[in-house]
Write a protein that holds these residues in place. Structure first.
Motif, short mmCIF file in Angstrom:
data_model
loop_
_atom_site.label_atom_id
_atom_site.label_comp_id
_atom_site.label_asym_id
_atom_site.label_seq_id
_atom_site.Cartn_x
_atom_site.Cartn_y
_atom_site.Cartn_z
N ALA A 207 25.51 7.82 4.85
CA ALA A 207 25.78 7.57 3.44
C ALA A 207 26.75 6.40 3.27
CB ALA A 207 26.33 8.83 2.78
N VAL A 208 27.78 6.34 4.09
CA VAL A 208 28.76 5.26 3.98
C VAL A 208 28.13 3.94 4.43
CG1 VAL A 208 31.03 4.43 4.71
CG2 VAL A 208 30.68 6.87 4.28
N VAL A 209 27.37 3.98 5.51
CA VAL A 209 26.69 2.77 5.98
C VAL A 209 25.78 2.22 4.88
CG1 VAL A 209 24.92 1.91 7.59
CG2 VAL A 209 26.82 3.29 8.45
N GLN A 210 25.02 3.10 4.23
CA GLN A 210 24.11 2.63 3.18
C GLN A 210 24.88 2.03 2.02
OE1 GLN A 210 20.72 2.38 3.47
NE2 GLN A 210 21.02 1.11 1.65
N ASN B 78 27.68 0.49 2.31
CA ASN B 78 28.12 -0.82 2.80
C ASN B 78 26.98 -1.84 2.77
OD1 ASN B 78 30.71 0.05 3.23
ND2 ASN B 78 30.52 0.23 5.44
N ILE B 79 25.76 -1.39 2.95
CA ILE B 79 24.61 -2.29 2.92
C ILE B 79 24.26 -2.68 1.49
CG2 ILE B 79 22.11 -2.40 3.35
CD1 ILE B 79 22.62 -0.61 5.85
N SER B 80 24.42 -1.76 0.57
CA SER B 80 24.06 -2.03 -0.83
C SER B 80 25.05 -3.00 -1.48
CB SER B 80 24.02 -0.72 -1.63
OG SER B 80 25.31 -0.17 -1.75
N ASP B 81 24.62 -3.60 -2.57
CA ASP B 81 25.49 -4.52 -3.31
C ASP B 81 26.62 -3.71 -3.93
OD1 ASP B 81 26.39 -6.11 -5.79
OD2 ASP B 81 25.18 -7.53 -4.64
N ILE B 82 27.82 -4.22 -3.83
CA ILE B 82 29.00 -3.49 -4.33
C ILE B 82 28.94 -3.30 -5.85
CG2 ILE B 82 30.56 -5.44 -4.67
CD1 ILE B 82 32.69 -3.56 -3.17
N SER B 83 28.13 -4.09 -6.53
CA SER B 83 27.99 -3.90 -7.98
C SER B 83 27.33 -2.56 -8.32
CB SER B 83 27.17 -5.05 -8.58
OG SER B 83 25.82 -4.99 -8.13
N THR B 84 26.70 -1.93 -7.34
CA THR B 84 26.07 -0.63 -7.58
C THR B 84 27.05 0.52 -7.39
OG1 THR B 84 25.30 -0.37 -5.28
CG2 THR B 84 23.82 -1.52 -6.82
N TRP B 85 28.23 0.25 -6.87
CA TRP B 85 29.23 1.29 -6.65
C TRP B 85 29.90 1.65 -7.96
CZ3 TRP B 85 32.69 0.21 -1.78
CH2 TRP B 85 31.88 -0.05 -0.67
N LYS C 34 36.04 -0.57 8.48
CA LYS C 34 36.35 -2.01 8.46
C LYS C 34 35.33 -2.76 7.61
CE LYS C 34 38.59 -2.11 12.99
NZ LYS C 34 38.45 -2.54 14.39
N ASP C 35 34.06 -2.40 7.76
CA ASP C 35 33.02 -3.03 6.94
C ASP C 35 33.24 -2.74 5.47
OD1 ASP C 35 31.76 -4.05 9.20
OD2 ASP C 35 30.20 -2.50 9.25
N THR C 36 33.61 -1.50 5.15
CA THR C 36 33.87 -1.12 3.76
C THR C 36 35.03 -1.94 3.19
OG1 THR C 36 33.12 1.15 4.16
CG2 THR C 36 34.51 0.79 2.23
N LEU C 37 36.13 -2.00 3.93
CA LEU C 37 37.30 -2.73 3.45
C LEU C 37 37.00 -4.22 3.27
CD1 LEU C 37 40.03 -0.92 5.58
CD2 LEU C 37 39.61 -0.67 3.11
N LYS C 38 36.23 -4.78 4.18
CA LYS C 38 35.83 -6.19 4.07
C LYS C 38 34.98 -6.40 2.81
CE LYS C 38 33.37 -9.83 6.52
NZ LYS C 38 32.40 -10.10 7.59
#
Length: 177
Positions: free
Chosen positions: A124-127, A129-136, A167-171
């Protein structure tokens, strides 16, 4: 027919191209993660882990996906009842195996059940991170930084993997500012 519903049952998360991810796609990606983690857990029955992943969201064919941050115990009870009513209609060998797997998954005492649950959360977290942050949505910023650590704590390897995903999330969050 029931399993096919999961192809059209969408989750809260989006794909890289901006469409909602289906429950079926989540289960597929989690299964693939289990496949690639086999060598990290030689003492585990990874075929059982993959079975757990394949069946873990079947109840959502009845109820739809309810995001972790909105799901209540009442939602879980309803989903479980509908799922178990369906499982009880299966031939005995499948019924018994599925009921045993669901019990093991719920108790989360075996290595296999712990691995399944960790992968479910990590995917769930990986997905995200893959999705555009505008969808969060706003609450997902913190959730994506912290979610799943409780599920990986039993494994040094999975904790390290969760650290890398963080790390990917924070970046991603930093780049969006």
């Amino acid at each position: 027919n029931l399993a096919e519903r999961l192809k059209d049952t969408t989750r809260h998360c989006y794909t890289k191209k901006g469409r909602k991810e289906s429950v079926g796609e989540h289960c597929w990606m989690a299964s693939l993660m289990a496949f690639f983690l086999r060598d990290e857990f030689p003492e585990a029955d990874m075929d059982k882990v993959m079975k757990m992943i394949i069946i873990h969201d079947l109840g959502e064919a009845f109820t739809g996906d309810i995001p972790a941050f909105d799901k209540t115990k009442e939602h879980e009870k309803t989903e479980e009842k509908l799922l178990y009513d369906w499982v009880k209609t299966l031939p005995e060998s499948y019924r018994d195996e599925m009921l045993d797997l669901y019990k093991e998954m719920e108790e989360r005492q075996t290595l296999e059940a712990k691995i399944y649950k960790a992968i479910d959360g990590l995917e769930a977290v990986v997905q995200h991170n893959i999705s555009d942050i505008s969808t969060w949505i706003p609450r997902e910023y913190e959730m994506n930084v912290t979610y799943g650590y409780d599920k990986v704590a039993f494994s040094e390897y999975l904790t390290g993997l969760r650290d890398e995903i963080q790390k990917d999330t924070l970046k991603k969050i930093e780049e969006a500012k």
